[in-house]
Enzyme design. Structure first.
Site, short mmCIF file in Angstrom:
data_model
loop_
_atom_site.label_atom_id
_atom_site.label_comp_id
_atom_site.label_asym_id
_atom_site.label_seq_id
_atom_site.Cartn_x
_atom_site.Cartn_y
_atom_site.Cartn_z
CB SER A 1 0.72 13.02 10.06
OG SER A 1 1.21 12.04 10.22
CB SER B 1 4.26 7.84 3.39
OG SER B 1 3.38 7.22 4.09
CB THR C 1 4.38 -2.63 4.68
OG1 THR C 1 4.95 -1.44 6.18
CG2 THR C 1 5.07 -3.29 5.14
N PRO D 1 8.25 11.18 0.18
CG PRO D 1 10.12 10.92 -0.83
CD PRO D 1 8.53 10.47 -0.53
N GLY E 1 -7.54 -0.62 8.16
CA GLY E 1 -5.88 -1.10 8.96
C GLY E 1 -6.01 -0.76 10.46
NE ARG E 2 -5.35 5.43 11.70
CZ ARG E 2 -6.02 6.74 11.07
NH1 ARG E 2 -7.05 6.87 10.96
NH2 ARG E 2 -5.01 7.20 10.20
CG PHE F 1 -2.39 1.25 1.60
CD1 PHE F 1 -2.92 0.54 0.58
CD2 PHE F 1 -1.96 2.02 2.23
CE1 PHE F 1 -4.21 1.48 0.92
CE2 PHE F 1 -2.57 2.91 1.95
CZ PHE F 1 -4.05 3.29 1.64
CB THR G 1 1.50 9.71 14.64
OG1 THR G 1 1.17 10.98 13.49
CG2 THR G 1 2.85 9.45 13.06
CD GLU H 1 -1.49 0.32 8.61
OE1 GLU H 1 -3.05 0.16 8.28
OE2 GLU H 1 -1.11 -0.91 7.84
#
Ligand code: FAD
Length: 379
Positions: free
Chosen positions: A132, A126, A158, A128, A242-243, A123, A365, A363
């Site tokens: 968030s 994110s 991942t 560089p 996902g959390r 997935f 912060t 996923e």
């Protein structure tokens, strides 16, 4: 209200526990030390049905509920969070996202193989400069008629070098802001797809975290998920679910460390008695057990709400926020209970302590979870 697990849920829990003990525990220290991806173990997780647990059996999934998923995630994360993060991404981000929002053709082509673990997914949100603040996407997906021309860089992915299918979030129309973002299914063999460097990490060192580069990559229009501009909502919706997986991972890290500390406290003697007969150690164990039970209830409630098709965004944010803090606190105390032995690899708790930290970061912060929770409370 019913706190009793069903027979099926208990069977899933037992199967995950057996698998973790028999297949993940041997070699886990070596994989952590040498940053070795648990490829064989993940293949077996696929065969056992852990890679597409909640997917409808018509797409080769296990057809299980989210409660069972939480139970399995906890057991597997007690031993090896590098394996459980691959499982979490594949189940709750990739498979769930495709099943809920994909077309029939996309499900036939990709979901069926992802759900069995024959291939695994990644997935890619994110970047560089967009973590968030996921709306600041720099990766572009230019609309070229029957395909998108994709350019950009993704960070921290991942399964980055182990996946076959990547869900990539990219900006098509900058003027429309987050409503101009799309989610695309990208095959690894696509020309212009480049796997970048592997990250050297504090924890989950067996997990395969890479940056990815896209250079004039052509992605067919039929690989877009949802309507044009749906990509940001797609990402937020999948991350909501996902959390629950990451909360359960944190729970497993905490309960794994607690079980080791409890066992050790019965074996180690100091001043003529088992160390758990010193109140300072007994109270640590009492605090750990209480916090873990609270985290477990939050995880199961979020999973139950999802299974009941009720809004679970606040519940999943609370579960992740709390369980990840419990993972940190419990693992630090588990090392303390072990004394000097806690500081060396052989006793496992130092690894669990290092693995715990990531659950407060990926996923969303802990600070982002508080934003989600406070927005819900204040609306
Ligand atoms: C091992 C690993 C695996 C990962 N796997 C994936 C993956 O598979 N796919 C993927 O897309 N991403 C993945 N990520 C990325 C991860 O989700 C991000 O690192 C995370 O979302 C934080 O983004 P950032 O690192 O850019 O930190 P930043 O967003 O720059 O945050 C830095 C600090 O500022 C705080 N902060 C930021 N904004 C606010 C605010 N509004 N209010 C209060 N505090 C704020 C944050 O909480 C944090 O403490 C992974 C990361 C790691 C380390």
């Amino acid at each position: 209200m019913d706190f009793q697990l069903t027979e099926e849920q208990l069977a899933v829990q037992a199967a995950a526990r057996d698998f973790a003990q028999n297949d993940l525990l041997p070699g886990v220290i070596e994989r952590d030390t040498y940053e070795k991806f648990p490829a064989e173990q993940i293949k077996k997780m696929g065969e056992l049905g852990f890679m597409g647990m909640m997917v409808d059996p018509k797409y080769n999934g296990g057809g299980m509920d989210t409660v069972s998923y939480v139970l399995a995630m906890e057991e597997i994360s007690k031993i090896d969070s590098s394996a459980s993060v691959a499982m979490s991404v594949n189940n709750s981000l990739v498979c769930w996202g495709l099943e809920k929002y994909g077309t029939e053709e996309q499900k036939e082509k990709y979901l069926k193989r992802l759900a069995t673990g024959e291939i695994i997914g990644a997935f890619c949100l994110s970047e560089p400069e967009a973590g968030s603040d996921a709306t600041s996407q720099r990766t572009t997906a230019e609309d070229k008629g029957d395909y998108y021309l994709v350019n950009g860089t993704k960070n921290w992915i991942t399964n980055g070098n182990s996946a076959s299918v990547y869900l990539v979030i990219a900006q098509t129309d900058k003027e429309k802001g987050h409503k101009g973002i799309n989610a695309l299914i990208v095959e690894r063999e696509t020309e212009g797809f480049v796997v970048g460097k592997k990250e050297e990490k504090l924890g989950i060192r067996g997990s395969d975290t890479h940056s990815l580069m896209f250079q004039d990559m052509k992605v067919p229009k039929e690989n877009r998920i949802g309507e044009d501009g749906f990509g940001f909502n797609f990402a937020m919706s999948t991350l909501n679910g996902g959390r629950i997986g990451i909360a359960a991972q944190a729970l497993g890290i905490a309960s794994g460390a607690y079980e080791l500390a409890l066992k050790y406290s019965k074996e180690r003697k100091a001043f003529g008695k088992e160390i758990n007969q010193h109140q300072a150690i007994a109270f640590k164990l009492a605090d750990m057990a209480t916090q873990i039970e609270t985290a477990r209830l939050l995880c199961l409630k979020a999973a139950w709400l999802k299974d009941q098709k009720q809004d679970f965004s606040q519940a999943s944010a609370m579960a992740k926020l709390y369980a990840s803090q419990v993972a940190m606190d419990t693992t630090v105390e588990a090392v303390q209970v072990h004394g000097g032995y806690g500081f060396v690899k052989e006793y496992h708790v130092e690894r669990l302590m290092r693995d715990a930290k990531i659950t407060q970061i990926y996923e969303g912060t802990s600070e982002i979870q508080k934003i989600v929770i406070s927005r819900n409370i204040l609306k």
